[in-house]
Write a protein that holds these residues in place. Sequence first.
Motif, PDB file in Angstrom:
ATOM      1  N   VAL A  63     -17.172  69.958 -55.515  1.00  7.99           N
ATOM      2  CA  VAL A  63     -18.271  69.203 -55.813  1.00  7.99           C
ATOM      3  C   VAL A  63     -19.432  69.435 -54.508  1.00  7.99           C
ATOM      4  N   GLN A  64     -20.563  70.145 -54.952  1.00 11.90           N
ATOM      5  CA  GLN A  64     -21.466  70.449 -54.008  1.00 11.90           C
ATOM      6  C   GLN A  64     -22.674  69.372 -54.207  1.00 11.90           C
ATOM      7  N   LEU A  65     -23.000  68.711 -53.146  1.00 12.50           N
ATOM      8  CA  LEU A  65     -24.026  67.676 -53.024  1.00 12.50           C
ATOM      9  C   LEU A  65     -25.451  68.325 -52.895  1.00 12.50           C
ATOM     10  N   GLY A  66     -25.320  69.565 -52.275  1.00 11.80           N
ATOM     11  CA  GLY A  66     -26.702  70.265 -52.276  1.00 11.80           C
ATOM     12  C   GLY A  66     -27.304  69.951 -50.885  1.00 11.80           C
ATOM     13  N   THR A  67     -28.334  70.273 -50.568  1.00 15.05           N
ATOM     14  CA  THR A  67     -29.286  69.935 -49.361  1.00 15.05           C
ATOM     15  C   THR A  67     -29.848  68.775 -49.782  1.00 15.05           C
ATOM     16  N   VAL A  68     -29.772  67.606 -48.890  1.00 18.52           N
ATOM     17  CA  VAL A  68     -30.242  66.254 -49.088  1.00 18.52           C
ATOM     18  C   VAL A  68     -31.077  65.725 -47.906  1.00 18.52           C
ATOM     19  N   ARG A  69     -32.018  65.083 -47.964  1.00 19.42           N
ATOM     20  CA  ARG A  69     -32.615  64.520 -46.927  1.00 19.42           C
ATOM     21  C   ARG A  69     -31.998  63.557 -46.222  1.00 19.42           C
ATOM     22  N   PRO A  70     -31.834  63.601 -44.698  1.00 11.39           N
ATOM     23  CA  PRO A  70     -31.074  62.534 -43.849  1.00 11.39           C
ATOM     24  C   PRO A  70     -30.981  61.200 -44.338  1.00 11.39           C
ATOM     25  N   ASP A  71     -32.147  60.625 -44.794  1.00 14.15           N
ATOM     26  CA  ASP A  71     -31.855  59.256 -45.389  1.00 14.15           C
ATOM     27  C   ASP A  71     -31.209  59.112 -46.313  1.00 14.15           C
ATOM     28  N   ALA A  72     -30.960  59.971 -47.367  1.00 11.23           N
ATOM     29  CA  ALA A  72     -30.351  59.929 -48.489  1.00 11.23           C
ATOM     30  C   ALA A  72     -28.832  60.133 -48.177  1.00 11.23           C
ATOM     31  N   ALA A  73     -28.493  60.757 -47.399  1.00 13.09           N
ATOM     32  CA  ALA A  73     -27.253  61.068 -46.444  1.00 13.09           C
ATOM     33  C   ALA A  73     -26.663  59.765 -46.055  1.00 13.09           C
ATOM     34  N   GLU A  74     -27.639  59.028 -45.345  1.00 17.11           N
ATOM     35  CA  GLU A  74     -27.337  58.117 -44.542  1.00 17.11           C
ATOM     36  C   GLU A  74     -27.075  56.755 -45.505  1.00 17.11           C
ATOM     37  N   MET A  75     -27.696  56.782 -46.458  1.00 16.02           N
ATOM     38  CA  MET A  75     -27.794  55.780 -47.597  1.00 16.02           C
ATOM     39  C   MET A  75     -26.501  55.906 -48.286  1.00 16.02           C
ATOM     40  N   LEU A  76     -26.004  57.230 -48.469  1.00 13.35           N
ATOM     41  CA  LEU A  76     -24.701  57.394 -49.282  1.00 13.35           C
ATOM     42  C   LEU A  76     -23.685  56.833 -48.480  1.00 13.35           C
ATOM     43  N   ALA A  77     -23.788  57.326 -47.194  1.00 12.50           N
ATOM     44  CA  ALA A  77     -22.509  56.696 -46.053  1.00 12.50           C
ATOM     45  C   ALA A  77     -22.432  55.260 -46.154  1.00 12.50           C
ATOM     46  N   LYS A  78     -23.480  54.415 -45.989  1.00  8.50           N
ATOM     47  CA  LYS A  78     -23.491  53.119 -45.832  1.00  8.50           C
ATOM     48  C   LYS A  78     -22.784  52.481 -47.376  1.00  8.50           C
ATOM     49  N   LEU A  79     -23.393  53.091 -48.456  1.00  9.91           N
ATOM     50  CA  LEU A  79     -22.691  52.644 -49.733  1.00  9.91           C
ATOM     51  C   LEU A  79     -21.156  52.963 -49.772  1.00  9.91           C
ATOM     52  N   ILE A  80     -20.745  53.946 -49.322  1.00 11.34           N
ATOM     53  CA  ILE A  80     -19.301  54.216 -49.135  1.00 11.34           C
ATOM     54  C   ILE A  80     -18.738  53.418 -48.135  1.00 11.34           C
ATOM     55  N   ALA A  81     -19.346  52.786 -47.019  1.00 12.31           N
ATOM     56  CA  ALA A  81     -18.729  52.084 -46.062  1.00 12.31           C
ATOM     57  C   ALA A  81     -18.776  50.574 -46.565  1.00 12.31           C
ATOM     58  N   ALA A  82     -19.900  50.350 -47.446  1.00 17.25           N
ATOM     59  CA  ALA A  82     -19.774  48.878 -47.943  1.00 17.25           C
ATOM     60  C   ALA A  82     -18.819  48.815 -49.140  1.00 17.25           C
TER      61      ALA A  82
END
Length: 98
Positions: A63-82
């Motif tokens: 599954v390729q996420l593609g190129t994302v903005r840093p804030d989108a990657a950070e938001m995804l990481a925060k959602l996973i952590a939560a």
Amino acid sequence: MTDRRGVVAKRAEDLVPGVPYVRGWNRARRSAGTLADQLVLLGLDSDFPGLVADVNVLGDGLVQLGTVRPDAAEMLAKLIAAGLQAELQGTTADTPAV
């Protein structure tokens, strides 16, 4: 593209007979669809326009996420952590006291 453990091999550019590419790609497609559904619910679908299913030379789905903005990657990481934190708290709450 190979991770530290050698789990993910190079993308399949040329197909080899006998490798179950369709099975791997179909699994990746279902997983990408599940992720896409959750991103829509969170209003993040436009932040991951390159989300696609793919397959590697071994027939493993990717599954390729593609190129994302840093804030989108950070938001995804925060959602996973939560989510992990909530799961951990739920497991702890369900554990009977000794």
